[in-house]
Design a protein around this motif. Structure first.
Motif, short mmCIF file in Angstrom:
data_model
loop_
_atom_site.label_atom_id
_atom_site.label_comp_id
_atom_site.label_asym_id
_atom_site.label_seq_id
_atom_site.Cartn_x
_atom_site.Cartn_y
_atom_site.Cartn_z
N VAL A 103 0.59 -10.54 1.88
CA VAL A 103 0.06 -9.19 1.70
C VAL A 103 -1.12 -8.99 2.64
CG1 VAL A 103 -1.11 -7.62 0.10
CG2 VAL A 103 0.87 -8.93 -0.68
N CYS A 104 -2.05 -9.95 2.65
CA CYS A 104 -3.25 -9.84 3.48
C CYS A 104 -2.90 -9.72 4.96
CB CYS A 104 -4.17 -11.03 3.26
SG CYS A 104 -5.01 -10.99 1.66
N PRO A 133 -4.11 -5.31 8.10
CA PRO A 133 -4.64 -4.73 9.34
C PRO A 133 -3.72 -3.67 9.96
CG PRO A 133 -4.95 -7.10 9.34
CD PRO A 133 -4.07 -6.77 8.16
N SER A 134 -2.42 -3.84 9.84
CA SER A 134 -1.50 -2.86 10.43
C SER A 134 -1.44 -1.58 9.60
CB SER A 134 -0.10 -3.46 10.58
OG SER A 134 0.47 -3.70 9.31
N ARG A 135 -1.89 -1.63 8.36
CA ARG A 135 -1.91 -0.44 7.49
C ARG A 135 -3.18 0.37 7.68
NH1 ARG A 135 -0.04 -3.16 1.77
NH2 ARG A 135 2.03 -3.85 2.44
N LYS A 136 -4.22 -0.26 8.20
CA LYS A 136 -5.51 0.40 8.35
C LYS A 136 -5.43 1.39 9.50
CE LYS A 136 -10.39 -0.70 8.74
NZ LYS A 136 -11.39 -1.77 8.77
N PRO A 137 -5.88 2.63 9.27
CA PRO A 137 -5.84 3.62 10.35
C PRO A 137 -6.65 3.14 11.57
CG PRO A 137 -6.47 4.64 8.27
CD PRO A 137 -6.47 3.15 8.05
N GLN A 138 -6.10 3.38 12.71
CA GLN A 138 -6.78 2.98 13.94
C GLN A 138 -7.76 4.08 14.35
OE1 GLN A 138 -6.25 -0.15 15.17
NE2 GLN A 138 -5.07 -0.27 13.29
N VAL A 139 -8.98 3.71 14.59
CA VAL A 139 -10.01 4.66 15.02
C VAL A 139 -10.07 4.61 16.54
CG1 VAL A 139 -12.45 5.23 14.89
CG2 VAL A 139 -11.30 4.25 12.90
N MET A 189 -6.90 -26.41 -5.51
CA MET A 189 -6.52 -25.47 -4.47
C MET A 189 -7.32 -24.18 -4.67
SD MET A 189 -2.88 -24.23 -3.02
CE MET A 189 -1.99 -23.66 -4.43
N THR A 190 -7.79 -23.61 -3.59
CA THR A 190 -8.57 -22.38 -3.62
C THR A 190 -7.65 -21.17 -3.72
OG1 THR A 190 -10.21 -23.42 -2.21
CG2 THR A 190 -10.29 -21.04 -2.37
N THR A 191 -8.04 -20.22 -4.54
CA THR A 191 -7.26 -19.00 -4.69
C THR A 191 -7.66 -18.00 -3.61
OG1 THR A 191 -7.16 -19.32 -7.07
CG2 THR A 191 -6.71 -17.12 -6.28
N VAL A 192 -6.67 -17.31 -3.06
CA VAL A 192 -6.93 -16.28 -2.06
C VAL A 192 -7.68 -15.13 -2.73
CG1 VAL A 192 -5.87 -14.64 -0.45
CG2 VAL A 192 -4.87 -16.92 -0.75
N PRO A 193 -8.86 -14.75 -2.23
CA PRO A 193 -9.62 -13.67 -2.86
C PRO A 193 -8.96 -12.31 -2.65
CG PRO A 193 -10.70 -14.37 -0.85
CD PRO A 193 -9.54 -15.30 -1.06
N SER A 194 -9.19 -11.44 -3.58
CA SER A 194 -8.70 -10.07 -3.48
C SER A 194 -9.41 -9.34 -2.35
CB SER A 194 -8.94 -9.34 -4.79
OG SER A 194 -8.71 -7.96 -4.64
N PRO A 195 -8.68 -8.52 -1.59
CA PRO A 195 -9.32 -7.73 -0.54
C PRO A 195 -10.00 -6.46 -1.07
CG PRO A 195 -6.96 -7.37 -0.51
CD PRO A 195 -7.23 -8.43 -1.56
N TRP A 222 -1.43 -8.56 -8.19
CA TRP A 222 -2.25 -9.52 -7.44
C TRP A 222 -2.50 -10.81 -8.21
CZ3 TRP A 222 -3.23 -9.79 -2.47
CH2 TRP A 222 -4.18 -10.69 -2.02
N SER A 223 -2.88 -10.73 -9.47
CA SER A 223 -3.22 -11.94 -10.23
C SER A 223 -2.00 -12.82 -10.50
CB SER A 223 -3.92 -11.58 -11.54
OG SER A 223 -3.09 -10.80 -12.35
N ASP A 224 -0.81 -12.25 -10.40
CA ASP A 224 0.41 -13.02 -10.63
C ASP A 224 1.04 -13.57 -9.35
OD1 ASP A 224 0.31 -12.59 -13.41
OD2 ASP A 224 1.34 -10.66 -13.20
#
Length: 60
Positions: A45-46, A50-56, A1-7, A34-36
Motif C-alpha cells: 500500500v505504501c 506516491p503515485s496517488r499524490k497530486p503532482q505540484v 519484527m517491527t510493524t509498518v507504521p500507518s501513513p 490497516w490493522s489487519d
C-alpha cells in the motif's frame, strides 16, 4: 519484527473524485483494514501512495 507504521497524518478527508484520503492517499478500505494487513501488504500500500499524490508543478 517491527510493524509498518500507518501513513496517517490526522487529516482525514476522502476526495470524492478519486476515493483517496487527502492526508495519506489511502482508500477507505485500506484505512479500515490497516490493522489487519500483514507488513508486506502494508508495504505494498505504501509503495502506491506516491503515485496517488497530486503532482505540484515546479516553478523555475
Amino acid at each position: 519484527m517491527t510493524t509498518v507504521p500507518s501513513p496517517c497524518i490526522n487529516w482525514c478527508d476522502i476526495n470524492p473524485e478519486n476515493g483517496y484520503c487527502r492526508g495519506c492517499y489511502r482508500t477507505l478500505t485500506e484505512i479500515a483494514d490497516w490493522s489487519d494487513l500483514t507488513n508486506i501488504e502494508k508495504l505494498e500500500v505504501c509503495a502506491q501512495l506516491p503515485s496517488r499524490k497530486p503532482q505540484v508543478p515546479q516553478h523555475n
